[in-house]
Design a protein around this motif. Structure first.
Motif, PDB file in Angstrom:
ATOM      1  N   GLU A  24       0.999  -1.291  -0.085  1.00 37.64           N
ATOM      2  CA  GLU A  24       0.073  -0.024   0.028  1.00 37.64           C
ATOM      3  C   GLU A  24       1.012   1.214   0.008  1.00 37.64           C
ATOM      4  OE1 GLU A  24      -3.803   1.466   2.152  1.00 37.64           O
ATOM      5  OE2 GLU A  24      -2.165   0.384   3.681  1.00 37.64           O
ATOM      6  N   PHE A  25       1.943   1.283   0.889  1.00 37.47           N
ATOM      7  CA  PHE A  25       2.883   2.428   0.900  1.00 37.47           C
ATOM      8  C   PHE A  25       3.375   2.616  -0.476  1.00 37.47           C
ATOM      9  CE2 PHE A  25       7.191   3.852   1.789  1.00 37.47           C
ATOM     10  CZ  PHE A  25       6.948   5.208   2.476  1.00 37.47           C
ATOM     11  N   ASP A  26       4.056   1.703  -1.073  1.00 38.89           N
ATOM     12  CA  ASP A  26       4.740   1.760  -2.344  1.00 38.89           C
ATOM     13  C   ASP A  26       3.625   2.241  -3.416  1.00 38.89           C
ATOM     14  OD1 ASP A  26       6.999   1.014  -1.145  1.00 38.89           O
ATOM     15  OD2 ASP A  26       7.172  -1.057  -1.871  1.00 38.89           O
ATOM     16  N   GLY A  27       2.476   1.713  -3.438  1.00 37.62           N
ATOM     17  CA  GLY A  27       1.473   2.173  -4.304  1.00 37.62           C
ATOM     18  C   GLY A  27       1.006   3.567  -3.961  1.00 37.62           C
ATOM     19  N   MET A  28       0.712   4.115  -3.009  1.00 38.34           N
ATOM     20  CA  MET A  28       0.702   5.406  -2.720  1.00 38.34           C
ATOM     21  C   MET A  28       1.758   6.403  -3.251  1.00 38.34           C
ATOM     22  SD  MET A  28      -1.260   5.387   0.774  1.00 38.34           S
ATOM     23  CE  MET A  28      -2.748   4.608   1.234  1.00 38.34           C
ATOM     24  N   LEU A  29       3.012   5.989  -2.893  1.00 41.12           N
ATOM     25  CA  LEU A  29       4.006   6.797  -3.358  1.00 41.12           C
ATOM     26  C   LEU A  29       4.122   6.964  -4.809  1.00 41.12           C
ATOM     27  CD1 LEU A  29       7.156   5.925  -1.132  1.00 41.12           C
ATOM     28  CD2 LEU A  29       5.570   8.008  -1.085  1.00 41.12           C
ATOM     29  N   SER A  31       1.734   6.366  -6.931  1.00 44.85           N
ATOM     30  CA  SER A  31       0.703   7.092  -7.624  1.00 44.85           C
ATOM     31  C   SER A  31       0.798   8.645  -7.490  1.00 44.85           C
ATOM     32  CB  SER A  31      -0.660   6.750  -7.000  1.00 44.85           C
ATOM     33  OG  SER A  31      -1.856   7.432  -7.269  1.00 44.85           O
ATOM     34  N   ALA A  32       1.335   9.156  -6.217  1.00 43.05           N
ATOM     35  CA  ALA A  32       1.712  10.367  -5.705  1.00 43.05           C
ATOM     36  C   ALA A  32       2.514  10.942  -6.543  1.00 43.05           C
ATOM     37  CB  ALA A  32       1.841  10.490  -4.273  1.00 43.05           C
ATOM     38  N   ARG A  33       3.550  10.252  -6.994  1.00 46.66           N
ATOM     39  CA  ARG A  33       4.833  10.912  -7.697  1.00 46.66           C
ATOM     40  C   ARG A  33       4.375  10.937  -9.321  1.00 46.66           C
ATOM     41  NH1 ARG A  33       8.953   7.264  -4.620  1.00 46.66           N
ATOM     42  NH2 ARG A  33       9.707   8.546  -3.096  1.00 46.66           N
ATOM     43  N   ARG A  34       3.609  10.170  -9.750  1.00 44.63           N
ATOM     44  CA  ARG A  34       2.936  10.396 -11.020  1.00 44.63           C
ATOM     45  C   ARG A  34       1.857  11.599 -11.142  1.00 44.63           C
ATOM     46  NH1 ARG A  34       2.339   4.777 -10.974  1.00 44.63           N
ATOM     47  NH2 ARG A  34      -0.086   5.079 -10.375  1.00 44.63           N
ATOM     48  N   GLY A  35       1.201  11.468 -10.024  1.00 47.16           N
ATOM     49  CA  GLY A  35      -0.017  12.915  -9.969  1.00 47.16           C
ATOM     50  C   GLY A  35       1.071  14.100  -9.964  1.00 47.16           C
ATOM     51  N   LEU A  36       1.917  14.220  -9.000  1.00 42.11           N
ATOM     52  CA  LEU A  36       2.806  15.297  -9.020  1.00 42.11           C
ATOM     53  C   LEU A  36       3.463  15.653 -10.363  1.00 42.11           C
ATOM     54  CD1 LEU A  36       3.769  17.816  -7.230  1.00 42.11           C
ATOM     55  CD2 LEU A  36       5.586  16.226  -6.313  1.00 42.11           C
ATOM     56  N   VAL A  37       4.125  14.752 -11.029  1.00 45.68           N
ATOM     57  CA  VAL A  37       4.703  14.972 -12.330  1.00 45.68           C
ATOM     58  C   VAL A  37       3.431  15.590 -13.473  1.00 45.68           C
ATOM     59  CG1 VAL A  37       5.879  14.109 -14.374  1.00 45.68           C
ATOM     60  CG2 VAL A  37       6.539  13.390 -12.066  1.00 45.68           C
ATOM     61  N   ASP A  38       2.496  14.950 -13.230  1.00 46.78           N
ATOM     62  CA  ASP A  38       1.385  15.522 -14.202  1.00 46.78           C
ATOM     63  C   ASP A  38       0.895  16.783 -13.846  1.00 46.78           C
ATOM     64  OD1 ASP A  38       1.574  13.079 -15.665  1.00 46.78           O
ATOM     65  OD2 ASP A  38      -0.167  12.083 -14.624  1.00 46.78           O
ATOM     66  N   ALA A  56      -1.909  14.287  -5.256  1.00 47.67           N
ATOM     67  CA  ALA A  56      -0.774  13.867  -4.975  1.00 47.67           C
ATOM     68  C   ALA A  56      -0.392  14.107  -3.338  1.00 47.67           C
ATOM     69  CB  ALA A  56       0.365  14.636  -5.803  1.00 47.67           C
ATOM     70  N   ALA A  57      -0.570  15.446  -2.989  1.00 49.10           N
ATOM     71  CA  ALA A  57      -0.264  15.936  -1.665  1.00 49.10           C
ATOM     72  C   ALA A  57      -1.068  14.760  -0.722  1.00 49.10           C
ATOM     73  CB  ALA A  57      -0.739  17.221  -1.616  1.00 49.10           C
ATOM     74  N   HIS A  58      -2.328  14.635  -0.929  1.00 48.32           N
ATOM     75  CA  HIS A  58      -3.141  13.828  -0.131  1.00 48.32           C
ATOM     76  C   HIS A  58      -2.528  12.507  -0.065  1.00 48.32           C
ATOM     77  CE1 HIS A  58      -6.561  11.061   1.094  1.00 48.32           C
ATOM     78  NE2 HIS A  58      -6.352  11.811   2.178  1.00 48.32           N
ATOM     79  N   ARG A  59      -2.289  11.961  -0.987  1.00 48.50           N
ATOM     80  CA  ARG A  59      -1.427  10.545  -1.184  1.00 48.50           C
ATOM     81  C   ARG A  59      -0.122  10.374  -0.680  1.00 48.50           C
ATOM     82  NH1 ARG A  59      -4.270  10.715  -5.757  1.00 48.50           N
ATOM     83  NH2 ARG A  59      -2.562  11.188  -7.048  1.00 48.50           N
ATOM     84  N   PHE A  60       0.738  11.286  -0.669  1.00 38.60           N
ATOM     85  CA  PHE A  60       1.788  11.519   0.066  1.00 38.60           C
ATOM     86  C   PHE A  60       1.757  11.585   1.504  1.00 38.60           C
ATOM     87  CE2 PHE A  60       4.031  13.343  -3.762  1.00 38.60           C
ATOM     88  CZ  PHE A  60       4.745  12.225  -4.016  1.00 38.60           C
ATOM     89  N   ALA A  61       0.655  12.301   2.094  1.00 37.09           N
ATOM     90  CA  ALA A  61       0.351  12.412   3.514  1.00 37.09           C
ATOM     91  C   ALA A  61      -0.273  11.280   3.788  1.00 37.09           C
ATOM     92  CB  ALA A  61      -0.273  13.537   3.730  1.00 37.09           C
ATOM     93  N   LEU A  62      -1.093  10.519   3.274  1.00 35.93           N
ATOM     94  CA  LEU A  62      -1.595   9.169   3.632  1.00 35.93           C
ATOM     95  C   LEU A  62      -0.558   8.213   3.567  1.00 35.93           C
ATOM     96  CD1 LEU A  62      -4.369   7.940   4.608  1.00 35.93           C
ATOM     97  CD2 LEU A  62      -4.858   7.469   2.246  1.00 35.93           C
ATOM     98  N   ALA A  63       0.416   8.198   2.758  1.00 30.59           N
ATOM     99  CA  ALA A  63       1.328   7.046   2.863  1.00 30.59           C
ATOM    100  C   ALA A  63       2.154   7.214   3.972  1.00 30.59           C
ATOM    101  CB  ALA A  63       2.233   7.330   1.432  1.00 30.59           C
ATOM    102  N   GLY A  64       2.626   8.603   4.324  1.00 28.32           N
ATOM    103  CA  GLY A  64       3.575   8.640   5.499  1.00 28.32           C
ATOM    104  C   GLY A  64       2.837   8.400   6.994  1.00 28.32           C
ATOM    105  N   LEU A  65       1.234   8.489   6.878  1.00 24.06           N
ATOM    106  CA  LEU A  65       0.644   8.143   8.025  1.00 24.06           C
ATOM    107  C   LEU A  65       0.397   6.692   8.080  1.00 24.06           C
ATOM    108  CD1 LEU A  65      -0.988   9.546  10.066  1.00 24.06           C
ATOM    109  CD2 LEU A  65      -2.973   9.400   8.736  1.00 24.06           C
ATOM    110  N   ARG A  66       0.435   5.896   6.979  1.00 21.66           N
ATOM    111  CA  ARG A  66       0.162   4.506   7.029  1.00 21.66           C
ATOM    112  C   ARG A  66       1.545   3.982   7.578  1.00 21.66           C
ATOM    113  NH1 ARG A  66      -2.505   1.953   8.005  1.00 21.66           N
ATOM    114  NH2 ARG A  66      -2.466   0.063   6.443  1.00 21.66           N
TER     115      ARG A  66
END
Length: 141
Positions: A24-29, A31-38, A56-66
């Protein structure tokens, strides 16, 4: 925030304790990285860039929390909790909160007038969040 503070947020229902997941952590990162690039693609509409940057911001934050073994369904709680945990300054938190409010206006009231400065600030703060979350040790399992 220290673990005790996070556990207190569990007690009052703001967060849920849940075992961290490497997949889950790797997937969120990713996805967030692709979103930030786009989000930085200036050939797309500003409101689309904003949606991508906010997501992207939400997924990075959620990945860190997870990564720390917590979950929240409340986007504000995710930003506030994790951003404090990672040591992000108060000005960045205000950018995320303002972006959250603008996202709600767009989502629920059809507003599409995105402030160019807010978009630039959101992308800048999301890059800082990406760097902070990228330094975390991924969950083992």
């Amino acid at each position: 925030m220290a673990k005790q503070e996070l556990d207190n947020l569990v007690k009052i229902g703001t967060l849920k304790a849940e075992a961290a997941s490497r997949k889950e952590f790797d997937g969120m990162l990713a996805s967030a990285r692709r979103g930030l690039v786009d989000a930085q693609n200036q050939s797309i509409e500003t409101d689309s860039q904003f949606d991508l940057a906010y997501g992207a911001a939400h997924r990075f934050a959620l990945a860190g929390l997870r990564q720390q073994g917590y979950r929240s369904e409340n986007r504000i709680a995710v930003f506030q909790t994790l951003v404090h945990t990672l040591g992000t300054d108060n000005a960045d938190i205000q950018i995320f909160l303002r972006a959250h409010n603008e996202r709600n206006l767009a989502e629920y009231e059809g507003r599409i007038d995105i402030d160019a400065k807010l978009l630039a600030d959101l992308i800048r703060c999301t890059k800082k969040l990406e760097a902070a979350v990228g330094k975390l040790t991924p969950p083992a399992a």
